[in-house]
Structures are given as structure tokens and as C-alpha cells.
Scaffold this active site. Structure first.
Site, mmCIF file in Angstrom:
data_model
loop_
_atom_site.group_PDB
_atom_site.id
_atom_site.type_symbol
_atom_site.label_atom_id
_atom_site.label_comp_id
_atom_site.label_asym_id
_atom_site.label_seq_id
_atom_site.Cartn_x
_atom_site.Cartn_y
_atom_site.Cartn_z
ATOM 1 N N HIS A 157 0.855 -1.193 0.000
ATOM 2 C CA HIS A 157 0.000 0.000 0.000
ATOM 3 C C HIS A 157 0.894 1.248 0.000
ATOM 4 C CE1 HIS A 157 -2.746 3.130 1.298
ATOM 5 N NE2 HIS A 157 -3.706 2.359 0.795
ATOM 6 N N GLU A 217 -3.736 2.122 -7.715
ATOM 7 C CA GLU A 217 -4.115 3.258 -6.877
ATOM 8 C C GLU A 217 -3.189 4.440 -7.153
ATOM 9 O OE1 GLU A 217 -6.305 2.063 -3.081
ATOM 10 O OE2 GLU A 217 -4.207 1.773 -2.659
HETATM 11 P P1 PGA Z 1 -9.393 6.450 0.027
HETATM 12 O O1 PGA Z 1 -8.169 5.446 0.256
HETATM 13 O O2 PGA Z 1 -10.551 5.628 -0.473
HETATM 14 O O3 PGA Z 1 -9.652 7.027 1.374
HETATM 15 O O4 PGA Z 1 -8.938 7.467 -0.980
HETATM 16 C C1 PGA Z 1 -7.881 4.465 -0.675
HETATM 17 C C2 PGA Z 1 -6.712 3.635 -0.249
HETATM 18 O O5 PGA Z 1 -5.802 4.147 0.443
HETATM 19 O O6 PGA Z 1 -6.649 2.441 -0.581
#
Ligand code: PGA
Length: 253
Positions: free
Chosen positions: A97, A167
Site C-alpha cells: 500500500h 491506486e
Molecule cells: P481512500 O483510500 O478511499 O480514502 O482514498 C484508498 C486507499 O488508500 O486504498
């Protein structure tokens, strides 16, 4: 039967009490019974994993963890192995992450975490994403390298279990998500990078999720126009009314 879509809720360091964790996970489990085309995975903080574990669990409800150690055992204070997680009925584990990468995780460490997760028989959810989007397209090269390095050394037969979560870092915790049209383009790019490592068939089959500021209102478009296999949700995953609406939107998308 329709393909199963996957919505993973990363609770991060929330909520603060066992009772709240129990209350939130109960709501999600009950709602999961109504899902027809979607499975939900919740990833609570470690001490609350048992609060989210139920004897009777619908097939559409699963448990995940936010990380696992690069090591198999030993003197590593504060760490938790993938095998420990497996013994708590965890099925999915997030690896790489961006918040962990920002705290010092290198691509090499991410690949070690993935290896441990696979060895424990669990499904790694590997997060990748660029810091910024460059007009020159430099972010594409960054992403390709990150995917290649994070998956280095993973045997092709095991790689079949990997799920990728695209992401873009600039869209995490932001006001707005990436545009669904751009998500579609990027998810194809991610699949291609995976195919270059593990073969065309693996590239066609790998599931790619999108994460970054997803909520009930943009979820359906991200699924339909972005053509992703699911979503990785942060903030909204600990807000039951918003998360249940989001699940409904995905299930009917
Ligand atoms: P968020 O976070 O939905 O709060 O933007 C996504 C993530 O960190 O996976």
C-alpha cells in the site's frame, strides 16, 4: 453466472474500539447476504480481526489484512506473519500500500511480502500507482518498473493468485477519484505489464481493482466505464451507510 466483482475495504487505523469494529463488521456481513454479483472483503486493524470473524459467514463476505511481514518467523518485534493471519481465517492480504511504501517499503520488500502471503495460501492484493501524472507519459514507465520490481521472483504458477490494485497516489484520500475513462486506460496498462511478466493468458485473467477516493456516487461509473474487476476503498469503508450504498451500486452496476 455473472463474474464476481470484488470490493475490498481497507479500514486503515480505524475505528478505535472493539465495539465499533464489531458493530461495523456485523452491518457489512448482514448486507453481504444480499449481494448477487459482488463479494466484499473487509480489512480491519489486526486486533479487530477476530471481531470481524463470524461462525456463519455468507459466501460473499471475506476477511483481509492490511499487511504481512517479509519474514517467516523470529525476532521481529511488532510484526505479524502471513501464516498467523491464515490461522485467523484471513483470505486476502494487502501488500505494498502506498502508505507503507511512503514509510519505507521498497519494491523488494513488497515482493518478499507477496512471497510470504502466497506461501501461506492467501491472496495478495498488490497495490501499485504513480505519484503524479506527467504529460510526457513518464508515469507509465514508473508504473511499469514498479510492477516489474514488486513482482520480481514470484513464480508464474503462483502469480495466478495475485490481484492488482491500481491506486494513483494523488487520488488517495483526495477530493476526487481518477476519471473512469483514464482508469480504463490505466487498468489495461497494468494488465499488459502483468502479461509481460507472466504471459498473455495470465494478463487476460489477472483481476485489477481501482482505489483512490471511491464512494457510493462514483463507484458504478468506475466499474462500468473504468471496466475494473473491483474497488479498494479507504475512508468510505468504515462509514457503514456510505459503504453499503457503494456495495449496492457495484452489485447492480
Ligand atoms: P481512500 O483510500 O478511499 O480514502 O482514498 C484508498 C486507499 O488508500 O486504498
Amino acid at each position: 453466472m455473472a463474474t464476481i466483482k470484488l470490493v475490498i475495504g481497507n479500514w486503515k487505523m480505524n475505528p478505535q474500539t472493539w465495539d465499533d469494529a464489531k458493530r461495523i463488521s456485523r452491518k457489512m456481513r448482514s448486507f453481504a447476504r444480499r449481494l448477487r454479483t459482488t463479494s466484499v472483503v473487509i480489512c480491519p486493524p489486526l486486533p479487530f480481526l477476530p471481531a470481524a470473524r463470524f461462525k456463519l459467514q455468507p459466501e460473499t463476505f471475506h476477511l483481509g489484512a492490511q499487511s504481512a511481514s517479509v519474514d517467516e518467523s523470529g525476532a521481529h518485534t511488532g510484526e505479524v506473519t502471513a501464516r498467523m493471519l491464515a490461522s485467523l481465517d484471513v483470505e486476502y492480504v494487502i501488500a505494498g500500500h502506498s502508505e507503507e511504501r511512503a514509510a519505507g517499503d521498497t519494491d523488494e520488500m513488497v515482493s518478499q511480502r507477496i512471497a510470504r502471503i502466497l506461501e501461506a495460501g492467501l491472496v495478495p492484493v498488490v497495490c501499485v500507482g504513480e505519484m503524479t501524472r506527467e504529460e510526457s507519459g513518464a508515469h507509465l514507465e514508473f508504473l511499469r518498473r514498479q510492477i516489474t520490481a514488486s513482482l520480481a521472483g514470484i513464480p508464474a504458477d503462483k502469480a495466478r493468485r495475485i490481484i492488482l490494485a491500481y491506486e494513483p497516489i494523488w487520488a488517495i484520500g483526495a477530493k476526487e477519484a481518477m476519471k473512469p475513462e483514464d482508469i480504463y486506460e490505466m487498468s489495461l496498462f497494468v494488465k499488459k505489464a502483468f502479461a509481460d511478466l507472466f504471459g498473455t493468458e495470465a494478463g487476460l485473467k489477472v483481476r485489477v481493482l481501482y482505489g483512490g477516493s471511491v464512494h457510493a456516487k462514483n463507484a458504478a461509473d468506475i466499474m462500468k466505464i473504468g471496466k475494473v474487476d473491483g474497488l479498494l476503498v479507504g475512508r468510505e469503508s468504515v462509514n457503514p451507510p456510505g459503504f453499503l450504498d457503494l456495495l449496492k451500486a457495484v452489485d447492480t452496476a
